[in-house]
Design a protein around this motif. Structure first.
Motif, mmCIF file in Angstrom:
data_model
loop_
_atom_site.group_PDB
_atom_site.id
_atom_site.type_symbol
_atom_site.label_atom_id
_atom_site.label_comp_id
_atom_site.label_asym_id
_atom_site.label_seq_id
_atom_site.Cartn_x
_atom_site.Cartn_y
_atom_site.Cartn_z
ATOM 1 N N PRO A 139 0.828 -1.207 0.000
ATOM 2 C CA PRO A 139 0.000 0.000 0.000
ATOM 3 C C PRO A 139 0.863 1.257 0.000
ATOM 4 O O PRO A 139 1.963 1.256 0.548
ATOM 5 C CB PRO A 139 -0.808 -0.098 1.300
ATOM 6 C CG PRO A 139 -0.213 -1.201 2.085
ATOM 7 C CD PRO A 139 0.670 -2.009 1.216
ATOM 8 N N GLY A 140 0.358 2.328 -0.615
ATOM 9 C CA GLY A 140 1.115 3.584 -0.672
ATOM 10 C C GLY A 140 2.089 3.593 -1.825
ATOM 11 O O GLY A 140 2.086 2.687 -2.663
ATOM 12 N N GLY A 141 2.912 4.601 -1.874
ATOM 13 C CA GLY A 141 3.886 4.710 -2.947
ATOM 14 C C GLY A 141 4.540 6.068 -2.905
ATOM 15 O O GLY A 141 4.248 6.880 -2.026
ATOM 16 N N ALA A 182 4.626 10.447 -0.813
ATOM 17 C CA ALA A 182 5.801 11.127 -0.270
ATOM 18 C C ALA A 182 6.055 12.437 -1.015
ATOM 19 O O ALA A 182 6.467 13.428 -0.422
ATOM 20 C CB ALA A 182 7.023 10.224 -0.361
ATOM 21 N N PHE A 196 12.412 10.253 -0.885
ATOM 22 C CA PHE A 196 12.321 10.555 0.540
ATOM 23 C C PHE A 196 13.675 10.526 1.245
ATOM 24 O O PHE A 196 14.007 11.442 1.989
ATOM 25 C CB PHE A 196 11.360 9.587 1.242
ATOM 26 C CG PHE A 196 11.118 9.948 2.679
ATOM 27 C CD1 PHE A 196 10.109 10.832 3.020
ATOM 28 C CD2 PHE A 196 11.924 9.461 3.697
ATOM 29 C CE1 PHE A 196 9.898 11.218 4.331
ATOM 30 C CE2 PHE A 196 11.724 9.837 5.019
ATOM 31 C CZ PHE A 196 10.704 10.708 5.334
ATOM 32 N N VAL A 197 14.452 9.472 1.027
ATOM 33 C CA VAL A 197 15.698 9.292 1.803
ATOM 34 C C VAL A 197 16.655 10.468 1.575
ATOM 35 O O VAL A 197 17.149 11.075 2.518
ATOM 36 C CB VAL A 197 16.374 7.959 1.429
ATOM 37 C CG1 VAL A 197 17.736 7.844 2.076
ATOM 38 C CG2 VAL A 197 15.492 6.801 1.861
ATOM 39 N N TYR A 200 14.145 3.965 6.381
ATOM 40 C CA TYR A 200 13.279 5.104 6.048
ATOM 41 C C TYR A 200 12.736 4.994 4.619
ATOM 42 O O TYR A 200 11.635 5.458 4.336
ATOM 43 C CB TYR A 200 14.020 6.427 6.266
ATOM 44 C CG TYR A 200 14.145 6.733 7.735
ATOM 45 C CD1 TYR A 200 13.051 7.180 8.456
ATOM 46 C CD2 TYR A 200 15.324 6.497 8.422
ATOM 47 C CE1 TYR A 200 13.134 7.413 9.814
ATOM 48 C CE2 TYR A 200 15.428 6.727 9.782
ATOM 49 C CZ TYR A 200 14.329 7.184 10.473
ATOM 50 O OH TYR A 200 14.401 7.403 11.823
ATOM 51 N N THR A 245 9.636 2.663 4.923
ATOM 52 C CA THR A 245 8.491 3.316 5.571
ATOM 53 C C THR A 245 7.835 4.324 4.631
ATOM 54 O O THR A 245 6.632 4.533 4.677
ATOM 55 C CB THR A 245 8.952 4.064 6.841
ATOM 56 O OG1 THR A 245 9.774 3.181 7.588
ATOM 57 C CG2 THR A 245 7.788 4.506 7.686
ATOM 58 N N ASN A 246 8.639 4.957 3.806
ATOM 59 C CA ASN A 246 8.109 6.022 2.958
ATOM 60 C C ASN A 246 8.090 5.658 1.482
ATOM 61 O O ASN A 246 7.968 6.543 0.635
ATOM 62 C CB ASN A 246 8.911 7.308 3.196
ATOM 63 C CG ASN A 246 8.745 7.792 4.618
ATOM 64 O OD1 ASN A 246 7.706 8.334 4.970
ATOM 65 N ND2 ASN A 246 9.748 7.556 5.456
ATOM 66 N N ARG A 247 8.211 4.373 1.211
ATOM 67 C CA ARG A 247 8.054 3.855 -0.151
ATOM 68 C C ARG A 247 8.930 4.588 -1.178
ATOM 69 O O ARG A 247 8.441 5.027 -2.219
ATOM 70 C CB ARG A 247 6.585 3.933 -0.602
ATOM 71 C CG ARG A 247 5.603 3.273 0.353
ATOM 72 C CD ARG A 247 5.752 1.761 0.343
ATOM 73 N NE ARG A 247 4.686 1.144 1.110
ATOM 74 C CZ ARG A 247 4.813 0.752 2.383
ATOM 75 N NH1 ARG A 247 5.962 0.880 3.021
ATOM 76 N NH2 ARG A 247 3.811 0.176 3.003
ATOM 77 N N TYR A 299 10.821 3.985 -3.791
ATOM 78 C CA TYR A 299 11.069 2.865 -4.703
ATOM 79 C C TYR A 299 12.504 2.854 -5.234
ATOM 80 O O TYR A 299 13.177 1.816 -5.227
ATOM 81 C CB TYR A 299 10.128 2.937 -5.913
ATOM 82 C CG TYR A 299 8.681 2.595 -5.650
ATOM 83 C CD1 TYR A 299 8.258 2.020 -4.460
ATOM 84 C CD2 TYR A 299 7.721 2.849 -6.630
ATOM 85 C CE1 TYR A 299 6.922 1.714 -4.247
ATOM 86 C CE2 TYR A 299 6.382 2.543 -6.431
ATOM 87 C CZ TYR A 299 5.984 1.981 -5.237
ATOM 88 O OH TYR A 299 4.669 1.694 -5.035
#
Lengths: 564, 336
Positions: free
Chosen positions: B31-33, B37, B82-83, B294, B297-299, B301
């Motif tokens: 779920p998410g992606g 973010a 995100f990272v 991280y 957690t925040n997808r 990819y």
């Protein structure tokens, strides 16, 4: 055997020598940005202020940003035409020392402050201001995506080459060297106040040109940004960008010695990314950082006992329960939504789960904004009334899936799990069958709630600028939203009322219109349930002086001094 | 021999290809992606749709995969969402790898340096208080979760006593010169002694936390192995020959007992990387584990794909080299 040992030792020695030969210390040399060797600690104006941030800045060009960690850094590097009065959300002159609008509110004249220089040594003038407006309006390609230019898309609408989208911006012309004239296409209550937001910072045109500032491209599942945004941000602020070290997650800013106003109280500011909240707390306790944002309310007393200063900001936010009648048909009946609202014991929730200073909410925005209707009170906690309303709606056995955000805290929601449990317990007490659905914030929660998959969910908002439109206008004007208001009969009425209020030039008349809308939202529409306004805090060590907190979390750290 | 190497290389490529497919599909089944973010909590459905179209996320999975594969073959792995937002995912890998190597190396060194002598002493003094104490310590090492140990270590040694830094890899203001990205080594190479000492101090607590797992395992294997060897005939023969006890201990007992220990140490390297995810997160130690944690957690990819694929590539290459070494040593392997 002995020969092999000798050979190995010789090889190791040669390797070490060759490595150290090409490994000269580069300390004390200036980098491209003119950064000087940082001095840790220090006293008074030679000190370094170290702030622990929850994440890394996305980049250093605020026009392409929408996240708080980026704005925290860029607010120190850049300034806007307008600014927020320290400690409030009120708009005051910034780089424009004076500004005034025409009678119809469509033409705005900005008198630019004299003697201001960008960090690259070029002068700020009206031409530079208009170059910024033109840059914003003329973004092309991938830069037009909301993920890149969220605030422009949200506040101004379309870009120059988008014939199918209206834009609020019409033109910016240079009236004289220090006077810029900005025309907008329709009156809106948020202009020119939105120009105080960090996204509309004024950049050096020559630095943008030199470092290809507009070259944004989609790459894989993300976006790649130009060197201007990652290495050469150039504004007029009290600090100038020195370096960003990805290996340690630290951004270093140097005091701008040529700043036009009062110079920064510290020589250097370092923003260090420490994602874990408990680690930030321990770093502060160990004395290796001077402060951090959003300490857990549970720790406030302990932090103060340890000699730190917990500064509580005014609550400029809203926590609400979002409802979506498309996902759960029963919610289409306003009596069911009212029942859910009256079943929640807001006062107890505020007292037991939220920090001191939090208040139960009757509106979708805080009481400091014009248009707040003093006659409205939060829906009373009345389980009997809730049961009666459910019975009248034929929903005595109501079942509802309630989404719970995990792996997140927000200024309006310091502990989502306990808030979720409090509301769930209240609902179950009136006979509602609640199915909890925990979901990671970025692992499906945001996506699911925005796509209308959640019948009930916790969400909120922190204001960007001082306007009701920033709250309820953003939530409900477009009918395709997380509340799915387009599915209700009142949808068009609400949209029209919000557009009318936002377009009303007279402030008093506008406030009356917003009061009326708020009353209808609370009594008749109720697309979601306002829960609370919660004051977020920032904590600094006792050595830190001069910090002025902002209800918008838009602190200017140039006033900070360190008293060792 | 060449034919054998070509065959093994071909198998390695197939393995990587299959892994990349599974990884790609698995990440997108969560779920998410990255859209969440990138857009945050303030987007509209239209914003999401426009972003998905811009990034090609609205395409069928096989087309998305094909695009990913062709880009990856050109050396484009996408940008982090995100990272390290906006940074090339491969650059994220290169920036983070030295931290994990440095931490794992020191943790393993600590584990070996303590586990082998203590394991040996415990076996030599079987049934004594020393033996019991060491066995209990090793049990605690296995049983206590790494993140809990990390919290306790940080609270005691960084916050209460103030001896060591609570998190990170380097103190603010050190301004060290970077050469390899291994901060301690860089400090030594550039003769920036304060920087090397500062980086070493940052390593101590996370390394101790991370070493707790391999320490316990290596200790127990050493102890069991020494006990077994002590009962061997050749040890009794050496004793009856009148050899000095030091010679028996080092040349006969320890040397033979260490064979399974060395194999175990090799196997622990994988466990160290797994433990690094938790340890690096708790200590904000910006290595591969921190990024994976991280990123997941925040997808993120792009970052997850590169980090997991690179870990697999390293693993496959090491195994390939070992297989080739076997083939060189033993011709029967080639014949098979």
């Amino acid at each position: 055997m002995r020969n092999r040992k000798v050979a190995l030792t010789a090889a190791a020695t040669i390797l070490a020598l060759s490595l150290s030969a090409c490994a000269e210390s580069q300390r004390g040399t200036d980098d491209d940005n003119g950064a000087e060797t940082p001095a840790a600690g220090g006293d008074g104006s030679d000190a370094t202020f170290i702030f622990g941030a929850a994440g890394e800045p996305k980049l250093f060009d605020p026009f392409y940003a929408s996240d708080g960690e980026t704005f925290r850094v860029t607010r120190q590097i850049y300034e806007q035409l307008l600014d927020f009065e320290p400690g409030t959300a009120d708009t005051i002159p910034g780089l424009a020392e004076e500004y005034e609008g025409s009678e119809d509110g469509l033409t705005w004249t900005f008198k630019i402050r004299e003697g201001v220089k960008f960090h690259d040594g070029t002068d700020l003038d009206a031409a530079a201001v208009c170059a910024n407006f033109d840059r914003w309006y003329n973004q092309t390609g991938d830069a037009q995506n909301s993920a890149v230019t969220y605030y422009w898309n949200n506040n101004f609408g379309g870009f120059a080459d988008q014939a199918d989208r209206d834009s609020l911006f019409e033109s910016c012309t240079v009236a004289d060297d220090m006077t810029a004239e900005v025309k907008i296409t329709r009156y809106t209550s948020k202009f020119p106040d939105i120009l105080a937001h960090g996204a509309y910072a004024i950049h050096s045109p020559s630095a943008m040109e030199e470092h290809d500032a507009n070259n944004v491209t989609a790459q894989g599942e993300g976006f790649a940004y130009p060197a201007y945004a990652t290495e050469h941000p150039t504004g007029t602020g009290a600090f100038r960008f020195a370096s960003y070290d990805q290996a340690t997650g630290t951004v270093t800013l140097d005091r701008n010695e040529d700043y036009w106003g009062e110079k920064a109280g510290v020589k250097q500011m370092v923003v260090r990314s420490i994602p874990d909240e408990s680690t930030r707390r321990q770093e502060l306790e160990a004395g290796s950082i001077h402060g951090y944002d959003l300490p857990n309310p549970v720790d406030w007393a302990t932090l103060e006992e340890g000699g730190n200063i917990v500064e509580i900001r005014p609550a400029f936010n809203i926590l609400y329960v979002g409802l979506n009648a498309t996902t759960n048909e029963a919610l289409k009946d306003v009596n069911v939504r009212k029942a859910l609202s009256h079943a929640i014991n807001r006062d107890q929730l505020v007292q037991s789960q939220l920090p001191d200073g939090a208040e139960a909410a009757s509106h979708f925005f805080p009481d400091t904004l014009p248009g707040y209707n003093e006659d409205l009170q939060p829906h009373a906690y009345d389980p009997d009334l809730a049961k009666q309303l459910l019975a009248e709606a034929g929903q005595e056995n109501l079942e509802i899936e309630f989404w719970q955000p995990t792996e997140v805290t927000r200024p309006y929601m310091p502990d989502p799990a306990s808030i979720f449990d409090a509301i769930r317990t209240d609902w179950e007490a009136v006979g509602i069958t609640v199915t909890p659905k925990p979901m990671p914030w970025n692992g499906g929660y945001i996506e699911g709630t925005e796509q209308g998959q959640a019948a009930a969910y916790l969400l909120g908002w922190t204001g960007d600028y001082s306007s009701p439109d920033n709250f309820i206008g953003t939530f409900f004007t477009e009918q395709s939203n997380a509340f799915d208001t387009g599915n209700y009969e009142f949808a068009q009425e609400l949209t029209d009322a919000l557009v009318q209020a936002d377009s009303e030039p007279d402030p008093d008349a506008r406030a009356e219109l917003y009061k009326e809308i708020n009353k209808k939202i609370a009594d008749d529409y109720l697309p979601g349930l306002p829960i609370s306004h919660s004051p977020p805090a920032i904590v600094v060590s006792e050595k830190v002086q001069g910090l002025v907190t902002s209800p918008l979390a838009a602190e200017d750290f140039s006033t900070v001094t360190i008293n060792e | 021999m060449t034919k054998y190497i070509v065959r093994r290389l071909f198998q390695a490529v197939i393995a990587l290809f299959v892994l990349s497919m599974l990884l790609f599909a698995w990440l997108r089944s969560l779920p998410g992606g990255p859209v969440s973010a990138l857009l945050g909590e303030r987007s509209t459905p239209e914003d999401r749709a426009a972003l998905e179209a811009a990034l090609g996320l609205d395409q069928p999975l096989h087309i998305q995969y094909w695009r990913f594969l062709t880009r990856a073959l050109r050396g484009e792995f996408g940008t982090s969402t995100f990272v390290s937002p906006g940074t090339d995912a491969f650059e994220v890998f290169l920036t983070r790898l030295p931290a994990t190597i440095e931490l794992s190396f020191v943790a393993l060194l600590l584990a070996v340096a303590f586990a082998i002598p203590i394991g040996y002493l415990a076996a030599r003094n079987r049934g004594t208080a020393l033996d019991t104490g060491a066995v209990v310590t090793s049990l605690v090492g296995v049983a206590v979760p790494v993140f809990f140990l990390a919290f306790v270590l940080r609270d005691v040694f960084a916050v209460q006593l103030g001896w060591l830094p609570p998190s990170g890899r380097e103190s603010v203001g050190i301004n060290a010169t970077r050469v390899t990205g291994l901060f301690v080594l860089d400090g030594l190479l550039t003769r920036e002694w304060d920087a090397a000492w500062d980086a070493f101090k940052h390593l101590i607590l996370p390394a101790i936390a991370l070493a707790s797992i391999p320490f316990a395992v290596i200790f127990r294997i050493t102890r069991a192995s020494v006990l077994e060897v002590l009962d061997e005939d050749y040890v009794r023969t050496a004793q009856s020959k009148g050899l000095r006890s030091n010679v028996i201990r080092i040349r006969h007992v320890l040397r033979n007992a260490l064979i399974p220990v060395v194999t175990t140490i090799g196997l622990q390297i994988g466990a160290l990387l797994a433990g690094a995810v938790l340890t690096e997160r708790v200590f904000s130690f910006r290595g591969i584990g921190h990024a994976l944690s991280y990123g997941f957690t925040n997808r993120d990819y792009a970052v997850l794909q590169v980090l997991i694929m690179m870990a697999a590539l390293i693993y496959i290459v090491v195994n390939l080299l070992v297989d080739i070494a076997y083939a060189v040593i033993d011709p029967r392997v080639r014949a098979k």
